[in-house]
Scaffold this active site. Structure first.
Site, PDB file in Angstrom:
ATOM      1  CG  HIS A 134      -2.077   0.949   1.088  1.00 24.07           C
ATOM      2  ND1 HIS A 134      -3.374   0.608   1.385  1.00 24.07           N
ATOM      3  CD2 HIS A 134      -2.138   2.240   0.682  1.00 24.07           C
ATOM      4  CE1 HIS A 134      -4.169   1.645   1.187  1.00 24.07           C
ATOM      5  NE2 HIS A 134      -3.426   2.651   0.761  1.00 24.07           N
ATOM      6  CG  HIS A 136      -0.609   6.753  -1.039  1.00 29.68           C
ATOM      7  ND1 HIS A 136      -1.731   7.384  -1.542  1.00 29.68           N
ATOM      8  CD2 HIS A 136      -1.073   5.808  -0.176  1.00 29.68           C
ATOM      9  CE1 HIS A 136      -2.822   6.841  -1.020  1.00 29.68           C
ATOM     10  NE2 HIS A 136      -2.443   5.877  -0.181  1.00 29.68           N
ATOM     11  CE  LYS A 217      -6.928   1.776  -3.425  1.00 31.76           C
ATOM     12  NZ  LYS A 217      -5.980   2.728  -2.843  1.00 31.76           N
ATOM     13  CG  HIS A 219      -8.970   5.796  -3.486  1.00 32.26           C
ATOM     14  ND1 HIS A 219      -9.750   6.818  -2.989  1.00 32.26           N
ATOM     15  CD2 HIS A 219      -8.005   5.570  -2.550  1.00 32.26           C
ATOM     16  CE1 HIS A 219      -9.279   7.205  -1.814  1.00 32.26           C
ATOM     17  NE2 HIS A 219      -8.220   6.457  -1.524  1.00 32.26           N
ATOM     18  CG  ASP A 221     -10.587  10.175  -2.309  1.00 26.60           C
ATOM     19  OD1 ASP A 221     -11.493   9.676  -1.624  1.00 26.60           O
ATOM     20  OD2 ASP A 221      -9.648  10.830  -1.807  1.00 26.60           O
ATOM     21  CG  HIS A 246     -10.178   3.638  -0.286  1.00 32.27           C
ATOM     22  ND1 HIS A 246      -9.247   4.377   0.419  1.00 32.27           N
ATOM     23  CD2 HIS A 246     -11.375   4.191   0.035  1.00 32.27           C
ATOM     24  CE1 HIS A 246      -9.854   5.325   1.109  1.00 32.27           C
ATOM     25  NE2 HIS A 246     -11.158   5.221   0.891  1.00 32.27           N
ATOM     26  CG  HIS A 272      -7.629   1.284   4.244  1.00 35.42           C
ATOM     27  ND1 HIS A 272      -8.812   1.287   3.559  1.00 35.42           N
ATOM     28  CD2 HIS A 272      -6.807   2.118   3.573  1.00 35.42           C
ATOM     29  CE1 HIS A 272      -8.713   2.100   2.524  1.00 35.42           C
ATOM     30  NE2 HIS A 272      -7.500   2.610   2.509  1.00 35.42           N
ATOM     31  CG  HIS A 320      -8.794  11.013   1.894  1.00 35.50           C
ATOM     32  ND1 HIS A 320      -8.697  10.200   0.795  1.00 35.50           N
ATOM     33  CD2 HIS A 320      -8.340  10.286   2.946  1.00 35.50           C
ATOM     34  CE1 HIS A 320      -8.227   9.017   1.167  1.00 35.50           C
ATOM     35  NE2 HIS A 320      -8.002   9.060   2.460  1.00 35.50           N
ATOM     36  NE  ARG A 336     -11.744   7.299   5.715  1.00 36.65           N
ATOM     37  CZ  ARG A 336     -10.901   7.617   4.720  1.00 36.65           C
ATOM     38  NH1 ARG A 336     -11.374   8.117   3.580  1.00 36.65           N
ATOM     39  NH2 ARG A 336      -9.608   7.434   4.845  1.00 36.65           N
TER      40      ARG A 336
END
EC number: 3.5.1.5
Length: 567
Positions: A134, A136, A217, A219, A221, A246, A272, A320, A336
């Protein structure tokens, strides 16, 4: 035959069968299960020692001996806790057994010759290099920080400190994928990139896989919709890559049940999975009960401490791209972060229901603390829950095997790279981490990358010996120049390798392809395959496993913490 006391033997050659070793300052104790060396024929380097010409060192040419031997190592891996010599040749593990001179010594499986270098592992623990899935890619300096902690493989996405990379592990599109593969070619770790999986038509995904990513991935967002999930998994099945998820914290496009329906029983890696890092609120944690879900944790919630909740809100707002002056953004962040699910996460790891640990580097996680925090959880669970039912002796061997698998073999299996890395087994890349037991999991004594020392603590460079303070971790020859290209791997999809991506981009590092990503199941997660029935109360957030409430107390003191970082 002369006898030697057990203590004297351990001082000279390291512990043997029946001896116990404490891991750092934790309450975890391991016991040596087997010894593959031969008593009375042990090899050791130094003045007046065994590895000398005509004694422990033979006359063979380089082709007939190993390049490197780690002598009398205590191997800690998912398959066992074993004393052995480790032989390395051409950057890969050649043998695990008995080193020496086969002309005069019995049982030799690791020939030592003039071409052989020695790392003294007496009294040391040796583990496989860690795998962080994981990442970034916010800054390239993460690679050295990870390496110093014992992580040698990094899987993730990004392009640098852009808003998209601060939040998501996606390297989007062929142009960025090509540039990131070229940039990573000089990093001293193995890497694999994840592309952006958030589209509902397959061609934009296929071109990313063909460009070189080893996974997609999805996500929230970028929009973690059922359509995007289904599309990414369809392409993954077609091209044998992994999908990382995610999911939708806000439940805008559906609830956890809708996401599971979109997944449709296909293999997926859920990031996560507790939920503080993101995912359906409040019950994404229930996903880890399914046979096709490969659940991981990121390290900011590991272990659960008095400060965990307070730390998370600010982290989440920054990562975020949220505004503390907008009420809806604050509500999103607060949804969250739940004490009850975080408290349950440690227990689910101890039960083997959560299978992997990872960092979430600089994006709500610490890239240099995957290994450290994994062992802190193991310690906390030993203290709170006692010995595991699976233990067969007065030791913590099974628990230790369960936890080391979370950041070695299981992430390797999940992302289709277990044929190259993830354990200390013959034929795999010699990514090895040497630890003094007192510093286990915190500060490695040596990190070996593809058979060469890549980073190690080093004292004053102008001193007459290498140990005088100040001692700092410094890059070594295995991380420099062209040598690093021979000591590291860039993982590519099968499609990218077949399309000549490495040649077209002039990548100098060795290339390996991912495979078997679509057939791996929760049952394949070593020592971490439990699939219990999990429920979350929608009002109280209490977590129950097979009807039993599970929780843990927040820690106010941890091992492997401040006392190790005074210098």
């Amino acid at each position: 035959m002369s006898n030697i006391s057990r203590q004297a033997y351990a001082d000279m050659f390291g512990p043997t069968v029946g001896d116990k070793v404490r891991l750092a300052d934790t309450e975890l104790w391991i016991e040596v299960e087997d010894d593959l060396t031969t008593y009375g024929e042990e090899v050791k380097f130094g003045g007046g020692k065994v590895i000398r010409d005509g004694m422990g060192q033979g006359q063979m040419l380089a082709a007939d001996c190993v390049d490197l031997v780690l002598t009398n190592a205590l191997i800690v891996d998912h398959w066992g806790i074993v004393k052995a010599d480790i032989g390395v040749k051409d950057g890969r593990i050649f043998a695990i057994g008995k080193a020496g001179n086969p002309d005069i010594q019995p049982n030799v499986t690791i020939p030592i010759g003039a071409a052989t270098e020695v790392i003294a592992a007496e009294g040391k623990i040796v583990t496989a290099g860690g795998i962080d899935t994981h990442i970034h890619w916010i800054c390239p300096q993460q690679a050295e920080e990870a390496l110093v902690s014992g992580v040698t493989t990094m899987v993730g996405g990004g392009t640098g400190p852009a808003a998209g990379t601060h939040a998501t592990t996606c390297t989007p599109g062929p142009w960025y994928i090509s540039r990131m593969l070229q940039a990573a070619d000089s990093l001293p770790v193995n890497i694999g990139l994840l592309g952006k999986g958030n589209v509902s038509q397959p061609d934009a995904l296929r071109e990313q896989v063909a460009a070189g990513v080893i996974g997609l991935k999805i996500h929230e967002d970028w929009g973690a919709t059922p359509a995007a999930i289904d599309c990414a998994l369809t392409v993954a099945d077609e091209m044998d890559i992994q999908v990382a998820l995610h999911s939708d914290t806000l439940n805008e496009s559906g609830f956890v049940e809708d996401t599971l329906a979109a997944i449709g029983g296909r293999t997926i890696h859920t990031f996560h999975t507790e939920g503080a890092g993101g995912g359906h609120a409040p019950d994404i944690i229930t996903a880890c009960a399914h046979p096709n879900i490969l659940p991981s944790s990121t390290n900011p919630t590991l272990p659960y401490t008095l400060n965990t909740i307070d730390e998370h809100l600010d982290m989440l707002m920054v990562c975020h791209h949220l505004d503390p002056d907008i009420a809806e953004d604050v509500a999103f962040a607060e949804s969250r972060i739940r004490r009850e699910t975080i408290a349950a996460e440690d227990v689910l790891h101890d039960l083997g229901a959560f299978s992997l640990t990872s960092s979430d580097s600089q994006a709500m996680g610490r890239v240099g603390e995957v290994i450290l925090r994994t062992w802190q959880v193991a310690h906390r669970m030993k203290v709170q829950r006692g010995a595991l039912a699976e233990e067969t002796g007065d030791n913590d061997n099974f628990r230790v095997k369960r936890y080391i698998a979370k950041y070695t073999i299981n992430p390797a299996l999940t992302h289709g790279i277990a044929h190259e890395v993830g354990s200390i087994e013959v034929g795999k890349l010699a990514d090895l981490v040497v630890w003094s037991p007192a510093f286990f999991g915190v500060k490695p004594a040596t990190v070996i990358k593809g058979g060469m020392i890549a980073i190690a603590p080093m004292g004053d460079i102008n001193a007459s010996i290498p140990t005088p303070q100040p001692v700092h971790y410094r890059p070594m020859f295995g991380a420099l120049g062209s040598a690093r290209h021979h000591c590291r791997l860039t993982f590519l999809s099968q499609a990218a390798a077949a399309n000549g991506v490495a040649e077209r981009l002039n990548l100098r590092s060795a290339i390996a392809v991912v495979k078997g990503c679509r057939t791996v199941q929760k049952a394949d997660m070593v020592h971490n395959s439990l699939q219990p029935n999990i429920t979350v109360d929608a009002q109280t957030y209490e977590v129950r496993v097979d009807g039993e409430l599970i929780t843990s107390e927040p820690a106010d003191v941890l091992p492997m913490a401040q006392r190790y970082f005074l210098f």
